[in-house]
Enzyme design. Structure first.
Site, PDB file in Angstrom:
ATOM      1  N   ASP A  57       0.881  -1.165   0.000  1.00 39.95           N
ATOM      2  CA  ASP A  57       0.000   0.000   0.000  1.00 39.95           C
ATOM      3  C   ASP A  57       0.924   1.222   0.000  1.00 39.95           C
ATOM      4  O   ASP A  57       2.113   1.120   0.317  1.00 39.95           O
ATOM      5  CB  ASP A  57      -0.919  -0.018   1.233  1.00 39.95           C
ATOM      6  CG  ASP A  57      -2.134   0.878   1.028  1.00 39.95           C
ATOM      7  OD1 ASP A  57      -3.127   0.687   1.725  1.00 39.95           O
ATOM      8  OD2 ASP A  57      -2.072   1.759   0.140  1.00 39.95           O
TER       9      ASP A  57
HETATM   10  C1  GLC Z   1      -4.298   4.436  -0.131  1.00 42.07           C
HETATM   11  C2  GLC Z   1      -5.180   3.223   0.083  1.00 42.07           C
HETATM   12  C3  GLC Z   1      -5.137   2.245  -1.055  1.00 42.07           C
HETATM   13  C4  GLC Z   1      -4.942   3.010  -2.352  1.00 42.07           C
HETATM   14  C5  GLC Z   1      -3.550   3.600  -2.306  1.00 42.07           C
HETATM   15  C6  GLC Z   1      -3.253   4.473  -3.526  1.00 42.07           C
HETATM   16  O1  GLC Z   1      -3.719   4.838   1.072  1.00 42.07           O
HETATM   17  O2  GLC Z   1      -5.034   2.513   1.310  1.00 42.07           O
HETATM   18  O3  GLC Z   1      -6.370   1.510  -1.052  1.00 42.07           O
HETATM   19  O4  GLC Z   1      -5.086   2.147  -3.466  1.00 42.07           O
HETATM   20  O5  GLC Z   1      -3.297   4.342  -1.114  1.00 42.07           O
HETATM   21  O6  GLC Z   1      -4.065   5.603  -3.512  1.00 42.07           O
END
Ligand code: GLC
Length: 720
Positions: free
Chosen positions: A256
């Site tokens: 993430d």
């Molecule tokens: C965010 C989310 C994830 C998302 C990523 C990119 O913090 O937790 O679901 O796809 O970052 O935006």
């Protein structure tokens, strides 16, 4: 002769197999890997921008373009920042929230969803879509429940598989998230989840395992939180042990954004593509360049010092190359399309079938407009764009039909409107920041207009503001905000003909339920929100949605609440899933706690009769057969659900567990359809913590067959 043969052979070995679109995938991977330098292999393991990871320009190996979110393609952001790039051609179709998709219980609509949304990703040149979401609704306060598929792992898994298969058939990788145990937003970067091995396997890992085994998911996103005090984005036991070894998964594990926290664990803990490091996944920018990422220079240094074997690097690089050849360099990847009528049709169908009718007193629904002179629509969600907000899943939609617009189109000047309450306009407006004087003024206006109406349609709920179904924060109460409960009660005292329409990804308290005539729950419906809602309210479409989450009478009825803050949201960054496997209806049904509305519940405009279920075992499967007949006056669809009750064993078991379901086609009045629901015997196993494995108890299995977990119309027993 021989010389020319050797020459041809050497030519053949130099032929760039990896560029041959018809070469077997693993040949392309092996060939590409053999041509890459150590630095090139390291370089494809991390971001080169906010949403891309590098390819190998020298060899003509494409970068990977990724983007959020599960409900549509996020607006283009700048290469290196969280700021919008201000493109003028990136407005898209906003599809319904995944909880809405789960509420359809319709595998065919899940396939239509995955096909349509991936065409929009492909058209925008994306190779990986960052979704769908498969975390479990163990608490009704979870800020991101709307991005997930409810409280039951079987329903979630079964409704994810067609979506993923259809998207990947278009050459767009899904990135199932967040692996694993990201079931709350409070302390999401730091909380360590304590859960039994049994609950981990039977509930939280289950949808991911189904996606690996039945949909061959190509990428998975690690979660921010920790398990066994190790971050899930680089957790050796979780990623190398369970995901890659036990499940034999060949895909790439993506972190993430900001979920990577140290080099050694990133190197040895099963992470393949590091994204968004040094950011908080939403706002904070990184103060370091991409070469400083943990899997960049620091990792390359460990490799050169011989502290990490080259085999680790080659495994990571192979998984990334495999993803590139499955997507960016896949000759069958579709061009796709954007904002086509086919996409809007899919969006509308999913929305219509995801709407759940929970109450319909005296059949006030469908609305017979000839009965009313003045229909008053009240509520901020009648006009607010609910495709915005929510965090990373927010969308810039080209079409966004509001409930008020659609009802005005339908009923013309019979419709009057009062906002009724103010909910703030920014996703960062805190609930308590709303001006009480403004609320009082809007309340008064609505109550005054209600005097002159003969039907009220209240449109409220949650709205994807901060702490109102939004990333990075959970709801602070099970109650609706902005004084909605009081307003609904006051309106109902003035006009007894009142229909309540709620939006939101989670259950909520309903102190006014006995005062209102009807209630529908709509999740978030996307670009065609108003159209889909109006089609159901006016009877053009017969509602067939069923709840994927238990709506409890009161917050305290949820199973974890009695254990105190340790069970949610945790104490000192430690949360304990003390309800264990008894999540949602598993608790309510087993412990005879009557919910406000049970899991799997939803009303229809017609009525159905179902035959006595017949169960037959053949080989390693049990098949349940039921004939459903439409005994009412309008066409409709029904969902038959099969809940298994296992024989008593040494471990406590839920009295019912969803193990099969099927939705009828649209049945005309008088029409019948026979449904055969097949359950593999292995699905009836449970996970035994002491044996660390799945085991099947022999004995009599009772299959409770119904139209919700509590509305059982027949049972059948099979001895296994
Ligand atoms: C965010 C989310 C994830 C998302 C990523 C990119 O913090 O937790 O679901 O796809 O970052 O935006």
């Amino acid at each position: 002769m021989l010389a020319s043969l050797f020459a041809m052979m050497s030519m053949a070995t130099n032929a760039q197999t990896y560029l041959d679109p018809n070469a077997p995938l693993e040949e392309r991977v092996k060939d590409a890997l053999s041509r890459m330098t150590l630095h090139e292999k390291v370089n494809i393991l991390h971001a080169q921008s906010k949403f891309t990871s590098a390819g190998v320009p020298r060899l003509g190996i494409r970068q990977l373009n990724m983007d959020d979110g599960p409900h549509g393609v996020r607006e283009e952001l700048e290469w290196n920042t969280w700021s919008p790039a201000k493109w003028t051609n990136d407005s898209i179709v906003a599809f319904p929230s995944l909880t809405c998709l789960a509420s359809t219980w319709n595998r065919e609509l899940s396939e239509a969803y995955g096909d349509a949304v991936s065409e929009e990703f492909a058209f925008r040149g994306k190779d990986i879509m960052l979704g769908p979401g498969a975390n479990i609704a163990r608490t009704p306060l979870n800020g991101r429940a709307f991005e997930y598929m409810g409280e039951d792992p079987y329903l979630a898994g079964e409704m994810l598989v067609p979506y993923i298969k259809a998207a990947q058939a278009n050459g767009v990788a899904c990135c199932l998230k967040h692996f694993v145990l990201n079931d709350q937003e409070i302390d999401r970067f730091t909380v360590n989840v304590n859960v039994s091995e049994r609950a981990l396997h039977e509930i939280y890992l289950s949808p991911f395992k189904r996606a690996v085994e039945k949909a061959n998911i190509w990428t998975i996103m690690g979660s921010y939180n920790l398990w066994k005090n190790v971050h899930c984005c680089h957790n050796d036991e979780l990623l190398n042990g369970i995901l890659k070894k036990d499940w034999n998964w060949d895909g790439a594990l993506v972190s993430d954004w900001g979920g990577t926290t140290n080099t050694w664990e990133a190197a040895m803990g099963g992470l393949d593509i590091e994204m968004g490091t040094y950011t908080d996944g939403k706002l904070r920018e990184s103060e370091f360049g991409y070469e400083h990422y943990y899997l960049a220079n620091p990792f390359e240094k460990l490799l050169k010092e011989g502290k990490v074997p080259m085999s680790v690097l080659d495994d990571k690089a192979s998984r990334v190359l495999r993803t590139i050849f499955r997507t960016a360099m896949n000759p069958n990847k579709v061009i796709g399309s954007q904002c086509s009528e086919a996409h809007y049709e899919a969006c509308r169908q999913i929305a219509e079938e995801g709407i759940v009718m929970l109450k319909n007193q005296k059949n006030i629904l469908p609305i017979d407009a000839t009965q009313y002179k003045k229909i008053l629509v009240v509520g901020d969600n009648a006009t607010r764009s609910l495709t915005k907000g929510g965090g990373s899943s927010e969308l810039k939609s080209l079409r966004d039909i509001s409930p008020l617009e659609a009802l005005q189109t339908l009923y013309g000047d019979k419709i009057d409107y009062a906002q009724g309450y103010y909910a703030g306009r920014s996703i960062y407006d805190r609930v308590d920041a709303i001006d009480p004087a403004k609320q009082a003024e809007l309340n008064a206006e609505a109550l005054q207009k209600a005097q002159g109406s003969d039907l009220i349609i209240f449109v409220g709920g949650l709205n994807k503001n901060h702490r109102q179904d939004c990333e990075n924060g959970d709801r602070e109460s099970y109650d609706l905000s902005y004084g909605q409960n009081e307003l609904i009660s006051q309106l109902a005292k003035i006009q007894k003909n009142i229909i309540v329409v709620m939006f939101g990804g989670n259950p909520y308290s309903m102190p006014w339920l006995n005062q209102v005539s009807a209630l529908t729950h709509c999740w978030y419906l996307g670009s065609e929100s108003g159209t889909a809602l109006a089609n159901v309210l006016c009877g053009k479409v017969c509602p067939s949605g069923k709840l994927p989450i238990t709506f409890a009478e009161k917050y305290e009825d949820y199973p974890y609440v009695k254990y105190g803050p340790e069970a949610y949201p945790g104490v000192n960054k430690q949360v304990h899933y003390k309800e264990d496997i008894f999540v949602g209806y598993r608790h309510f049904a087993t412990n005879n706690v009557t919910p406000r509305f049970p899991f799997g519940f939803g009303l229809s405009y017609t009525t159905f009769s179902c035959s006595k279920p017949v169960a037959a075992k053949s080989g390693n499967e049990v098949t349940i057969t039921v004939t459903v007949s439409n005994t009412g006056a309008v066409a409709g669809k029904e969902v038959v659900q099969v809940y298994a009750q296992s024989p008593k064993g040494e471990l406590p078991r839920p009295i019912k567990e969803l193990k099969g379901f099927a939705k009828t086609k649209l049945l005309q009045p008088g029409e019948s359809q026979t449904l055969s629901i097949t359950i593999p015997v292995e699905e009836l196993r449970h996970f035994n913590d002491s044996q660390h494995d799945w085991t099947l108890i022999s004995g009599d299995y009772t299959f409770h067959v119904g139209t919700s977990v509590n509305d059982i119309f027949g049972k059948a027993t099979v001895n296994l």
